[in-house]
Design an enzyme around this catalytic site. Structure first.
Site, PDB file in Angstrom:
ATOM      1  CE  LYS A 125      -4.453   0.866   0.306  1.00  0.00           C
ATOM      2  NZ  LYS A 125      -5.619   0.009   0.007  1.00  0.00           N
ATOM      3  CG  ASP A 165      -7.328   3.211  -0.879  1.00  0.00           C
ATOM      4  OD1 ASP A 165      -7.617   2.024  -0.845  1.00  0.00           O
ATOM      5  OD2 ASP A 165      -7.587   3.983   0.076  1.00  0.00           O
TER       6      ASP A 165
HETATM    7  N1  GLU Z   1      -7.341   0.194  -2.906  1.00  0.00           N
HETATM    8  C1  GLU Z   1      -8.112  -0.977  -3.210  1.00  0.00           C
HETATM    9  C2  GLU Z   1      -8.139  -1.892  -2.009  1.00  0.00           C
HETATM   10  O1  GLU Z   1      -8.183  -1.423  -0.887  1.00  0.00           O
HETATM   11  C3  GLU Z   1      -7.693  -1.628  -4.504  1.00  0.00           C
HETATM   12  C4  GLU Z   1      -6.271  -2.072  -4.599  1.00  0.00           C
HETATM   13  C5  GLU Z   1      -5.866  -2.533  -5.982  1.00  0.00           C
HETATM   14  O2  GLU Z   1      -6.693  -2.577  -6.877  1.00  0.00           O
HETATM   15  O3  GLU Z   1      -4.681  -2.865  -6.126  1.00  0.00           O
HETATM   16  O4  GLU Z   1      -8.167  -3.092  -2.101  1.00  0.00           O
END
Ligand code: GLU
Length: 450
Positions: A125, A165
């Site tokens: 992340k 996100d």
């Molecule tokens: N931010 C999204 C999550 O919390 C998607 C992450 C992604 O698609 O890599 O899963």
């Protein structure tokens, strides 16, 4: 057993002031008691000690200039948490309150969420404590370019694949991709959530919201219940909430609410999807403008929220979909939901319910789908985007949607069956945590001490 306590104390010492991270770790570890007691190999290989420590954490300066020539400096992050199952995968969040503890909680959750999908993706992340609100398009572009000037060294289609996100959508992904391409000279699937014009996947935009509704349908169907005709409470007004509301209508349900950082809309006639999309995707303005267009709707400003929670959960409804942010549903909110006859909660956001709210929902025997299971449709569809990019193919909307539906059903079944195996039938939190954990942990053991 004291390993949960011991782990948290050790983390507090080595990584101080990361409250949300401790919360996420504690929740997972509490669920693992039975597994760790019976499966001695996880302790022998020090899996807990290893899994709570990110493989790599990158923190960097993001300097940029606003439209008036003023210089700003933000803090950028990419936490590469675990690559046992595949390249690091997870979104980027731009939010003024972001800090290392929040990024680590999100990265930690992502590891288990991604494992639960059954797809070959690790967890990571990133983001920045940048506030995109009120910034011009040119400012957003300059910020994204500066962010990528550092991040490009660490990411790649087979190493780490960021996505969006909170605060990062298709526009930001476009600017980030453009800068990556300029710096490396490579046109490759280094980011997901791309535009449909150049490498994006159909359904990716809709996937988290749609998937969260599919998950709720699975929970209900398991009890012989249906979604159609039910009143639904939704928090949030971003990408997840918008497409969740769209899917609720397609399923014949009635979404009554949505919210943003300025307040909550309650529309007794049902949230008007087109108005919501116009306000949030086109005009990018506060939801308080909604009531000028729909006079029967109410706007509840933040100042009028109950002291111990969120206005949205105090409105009567049968299903609740928290789609805003972490810790937005408190124990008092959970109590109100139960008293008002709510039967299920399916989480579109990451860790939106506080631990004591989760306890209450489980004690009250509500159907409860935790974020790492219920919102995994977004990252699963990101993996479909990676697969399409790598094979230079393009799948149809129906192909992606069918696979998304299948993945959500599979995640539900795996969490449900794991909960039954560990003598906690109906406890999808426990089932999801154990199922995600064992997949990552066994892969770590097979790959040796790295
Ligand atoms: N931010 C999204 C999550 O919390 C998607 C992450 C992604 O698609 O890599 O899963």
């Amino acid at each position: 057993m004291t390993y949960v306590h011991e782990t948290i104390v050790a983390l507090q010492r080595s990584s101080p002031a990361q409250t949300e991270f401790y919360q996420a770790v504690e929740e997972i570890l509490e669920s693992l008691r039975a597994v760790l007691e019976t499966e001695e190999r996880y302790r022998r290989h020090a899996i807990i000690e290893r899994i709570v420590e990110p493989e790599r954490q990158i923190m960097f300066r993001v300097p940029w200039m606003d439209d008036h020539g003023n210089i700003h400096v933000n803090k950028g992050y990419r936490v590469e948490f675990n690559s046992a199952l595949g390249p690091y995968k997870g979104g980027l969040r731009f939010h003024p309150n972001l800090n290392a503890g929040i990024i680590k909680f999100l990265g930690f959750e992502q590891v288990f969420k991604n494992a639960l999908t059954g797809l070959p993706i690790g967890g990571g992340k990133g983001g920045a404590n940048f506030d995109p609100k009120g910034r011009s398009d040119a400012e957003i572009m300059r910020f994204c370019q500066s962010f990528m000037n550092e991040m490009y060294r660490h990411v790649g289609p087979n190493t780490d694949v960021p996505a969006g996100d909170v605060g990062v959508g298709a526009r930001e992904i476009g600017y980030l991709f453009g800068q990556y391409k300029r710096l490396t000279g490579r046109y490759e699937g280094v980011l997901t959530g791309k535009s449909l014009l150049w490498g994006g996947s159909l359904v990716r935009k809709e996937a988290t919201g749609y998937g969260c509704v599919y998950f709720a349908q699975e929970m209900l169907a398991n009890q012989g219940l249906e979604l159609a005709g039910r009143d639904c409470l939704v928090s949030g007004g971003g990408n997840v909430a918008i497409y969740l509301i769209e899917k609720l209508y397609q399923c014949g349900a009635r979404p009554l609410t949505c919210s943003d950082s300025t307040g909550t809309i309650h529309d007794p006639d049902g949230i008007k999807l087109e108005t919501l999309k116009t306000l949030k995707e086109v005009e990018k303005v506060s939801l308080k403008n909604y009531v000028q267009r729909h006079v029967r709707a109410h706007f509840i400003p933040l100042d009028d929220y109950p002291e111990d929670g969120h206005a949205v959960w105090r409105i009567p409804g049968e299903l609740a979909f928290p789609c805003a942010t972490q810790n937005e549903l408190t124990r008092a909110d959970a109590e109100a939901l139960v008293n008002n006859g709510c039967i299920a909660v399916s989480e579109g956001a990451n860790m939106p319910s506080t631990p004591d709210a989760v306890d209450l929902l489980l004690d009250a025997k509500l159907l409860y789908g935790p974020g790492k299971a219920a919102n995994a449709g977004g990252v699963a569809t990101s993996q479909f985007e990676m697969a399409q990019n790598a094979s230079m193919q393009r799948w149809t909307f129906e192909q992606v949607d069918t696979q998304l539906k299948a993945i959500m059903a599979d995640i539900y079944a795996r969490a449900r069956d794991t909960a039954i195996k560990y003598e906690a039938p109906g406890n999808i939190v426990l089932g999801a945590n154990i199922a995600g954990f064992t997949r990552v942990a066994d892969a770590m053991i097979e790959q040796g001490l790295v």
